[in-house]
Each structure stands twice: as C-alpha cells, then as structure tokens.
Design an enzyme around this catalytic site. Structure first.
Site, PDB file in Angstrom:
ATOM      1  N   LYS A  44       0.858  -1.187   0.000  1.00 58.73           N
ATOM      2  CA  LYS A  44       0.000   0.000   0.000  1.00 58.73           C
ATOM      3  C   LYS A  44       0.893   1.235   0.000  1.00 58.73           C
ATOM      4  O   LYS A  44       1.676   1.449   0.925  1.00 58.73           O
ATOM      5  CB  LYS A  44      -0.920   0.007   1.220  1.00 58.73           C
ATOM      6  CG  LYS A  44      -1.853   1.212   1.286  1.00 58.73           C
ATOM      7  CD  LYS A  44      -2.757   1.118   2.505  1.00 58.73           C
ATOM      8  CE  LYS A  44      -3.679   2.304   2.609  1.00 58.73           C
ATOM      9  NZ  LYS A  44      -4.581   2.205   3.791  1.00 58.73           N
TER      10      LYS A  44
ATOM     11  N   LYS B  16      -2.257  -1.507  -3.695  1.00 56.33           N
ATOM     12  CA  LYS B  16      -3.071  -0.292  -3.651  1.00 56.33           C
ATOM     13  C   LYS B  16      -2.174   0.934  -3.781  1.00 56.33           C
ATOM     14  O   LYS B  16      -1.192   1.028  -3.046  1.00 56.33           O
ATOM     15  CB  LYS B  16      -3.841  -0.234  -2.332  1.00 56.33           C
ATOM     16  CG  LYS B  16      -4.745   0.985  -2.182  1.00 56.33           C
ATOM     17  CD  LYS B  16      -5.446   0.999  -0.831  1.00 56.33           C
ATOM     18  CE  LYS B  16      -6.339   2.223  -0.697  1.00 56.33           C
ATOM     19  NZ  LYS B  16      -6.991   2.304   0.633  1.00 56.33           N
TER      20      LYS B  16
END
Length: 338
Positions: A211, A264
C-alpha cells in the site's frame, strides 16, 4: 505483397471474443460500502459520484443493491459515532462495522470483507495510537545548539494489539474475510494468531500488502472521514518510488499467513501488480482507488471521455496485469454492463 501473418484476421466480429486473452466477470469485483453510524439517512459523497454513506439501518438494502448486479462480495468501511486517540470503537461489540456485518450476513448471501484499520476511528486520523519519536542530525549529536525534534508517529506494536482485537471482533460478527490496511509491520501475523486463538482458523486474511502513500486517496478520506489531522502517512505507507520494497512487503505477509495479497492503488502501480503475480502463487487483489474513480468521472463530465468505456478498459488493464480480484467503485456499473 504476400502477407503470411495477418493478426487482423483474429480481430473480426465472431472470433474477437473467442481469442480474447483477458476476461472480466462480476464475480471478479468487490464493491466498497461505507456505513455511517452518525446518520439516519444516506449521504451523497460529493467527490465520488454515485456513492453514498449509508446508515446502519440501510446497510442490508445497500448490499442487496450490489448483489442485484451480479457482484457477490462487498468490503465494509465504518464511520463510528465517536472517536478517541486509541480508536477504541474499532473493536467494540456494538461498533458500526460489527453491527452492519451481523445484519448483512443474517439477511443476505453476500461475501463480507471487513477493512481492519484505525484511521476512521482515531481522533487524529492516523492508523494507530501515537508515540513520540525523537529525530535529529547524528553528525551534530554533541552540539548543544542542535536539538532533537520530537515527532509524533504511529506506535507499531501497540497498533498490532488493536488490530488483533478488531479482527476477532469482526470475525465474531460474521465477517467472511479480514482485510488489514494499515501497513504495520507484523500486522498479518498478529491478526492470524488472534483469529486462530479465538477459533477462527478458517477466516482468511486479505492483506493490503503493498500500500503506497498515494495522492490518489483524496476522495476516500472524504468518504470515510479518515484524513489525518496533522502530517501524513509517509512513515508507514510505501514510497511510490519503490518497487523492490513491495516484493519484500508481500513476502513478509505471505510468511505470516496472508491468504490474498493486495496492491493499492491499482492503475499507477500496474507494474507492481504484475510483479506480485509473477513472484507469488497467492491470489492477487488490486484496489482501484477513489482518485482513479473520481478523475474518470471528472473527465466524463467534461465530455472528454466516455465513462462506461474507460471504466471497463481500466478494470481490464488491472486484470490483465495479474489481479484476480478488483476492489472498485465501478463494481456495480461495470457489472451491469457485463
């Protein structure tokens, strides 16, 4: 001229679909749902057209809307009725996600994934309780005029204890999968231990394994009321410049027992999705984040792009890069077209 190889032969109607290398189905998609304990009516999210915060009493109806499109999985994000420095409402038995999960799993066949993080629950908006960290210039450590500045940062190990409690509370409420998103070192191992000790060995973990500290999250912070009140998340989310580090992060989560690996954001990090797909046997998820959704809507509103076409093309590119699952705000719209 004798052209032996004519690739255009396979692009004609009738054969084009038969030789298509990448397919996208509604069952590949996960729809995010924002459940808000502070309201008794739906609230439109201005920066994310077509999406709303829904009250707990409307959570089942919202999920049923998703299921009608053929999408079978939802991800729940909660906005609690109150916040504090520790984020204690995140693991409360009567918390917003816990209550919504119970109602949804009792009333529907949806596969319920719950986001396990603290940023929506802390009054400072960071992903865990804070501690003071001293920083200074080591080359001047003996210089009395060179002070070490205290900086607030997330206490990693204290956050692990909180994440374990959150995950168990979600499983107790009926969650089918837990998705920790805070990028804390050791978070998967702590959650796996907590779930196993509580008797939830069969509840899988979808880790936000890579992420990035991305500028594409802006609209989400409006949707989930989780923007940090000071500073940023650079000290725990990944540097967008780094690719090899993503492999280390994913490998650590795999070793700790993660079942699904998420990257992400998605579109600016297709290379990372592809690398994770090549390197690991685990299912790979990608989060087509709020900024990716909002910018396509903005361009379509200007008449510059066809929204339906670019939404589908975007999700196809994410799937082609190697994602098995896609968490996207386009889930319902694209599923209807499919």
């Amino acid at each position: 001229m004798n052209l032996t190889h004519r690739p255009r032969r396979l692009r004609r109607d009738g054969i084009r679909g038969l030789v298509s290398e990448t397919t996208l189905e509604p069952t590949d998609l996960i729809a995010p749902i924002f459940v808000d304990a502070t309201t008794d009516e739906r609230i439109a999210i201005e920066s994310m057209p077509g999406h709303e915060r829904v009250p707990i009493d409307d959570a089942v109806a919202r999920v049923e809307e998703v299921l009608e499109t053929g999408v079978e999985a939802v991800m729940l994000f909660g906005i609690p009725e109150s916040k504090d420095s520790e984020g204690t409402r995140a693991w409360a038995d009567d918390g917003v996600v816990q209550e919504a999960t119970r109602r949804i799993t009792d009333a529907t066949d949806a596969y319920v994934i719950t986001d396990a993080c603290l940023c929506e629950y802390t009054d400072h908006g960071h992903c865990g309780p804070l501690e003071e960290e001293l920083r200074g210039n080591e080359s001047h450590e003996h210089d009395a005029d060179c002070a070490h500045d205290p900086t607030l940062t997330v206490d990693n190990d204290a956050t692990l204890e909180a994440l374990e409690r959150i995950a168990v509370s979600h499983a107790e409420a009926g969650a089918d999968m837990i998705a920790p998103s805070g990028m804390m070192d050791g978070m998967v191992g702590a959650i796996r231990d907590g779930l196993d000790e509580a008797g939830y060995e069969d509840v899988p973990i979808m880790s936000y394994a890579a992420k990035y500290e991305s500028a594409f999250y802006g609209p989400f912070r409006d949707a989930a009321d989780g923007a940090p009140s000071f500073g940023n998340r650079r000290h725990y989310q990944m540097d967008p410049a780094n690719a090899r580090e993503a492999m280390r992060e994913v490998r650590l989560d795999a070793e700790q027992g993660a079942d699904v690996m998420m990257v992400k954001p998605a579109l600016p990090y297709l290379d990372i999705i592809s690398a994770v797909r090549r390197e690991f046997d685990h299912p790979v998820a990608a989060y087509n984040v709020s900024g990716e959704y909002a910018m396509l809507h903005a361009a379509a509103e200007k008449g510059w792009l066809d929204l339906e076409d670019v939404a589908l093309e975007s999700l196809l590119s994410i799937k082609r890069a190697g994602a098995d699952l896609i968490l996207t705000y386009f889930a319902e719209d694209v599923a209807r077209e499919l």
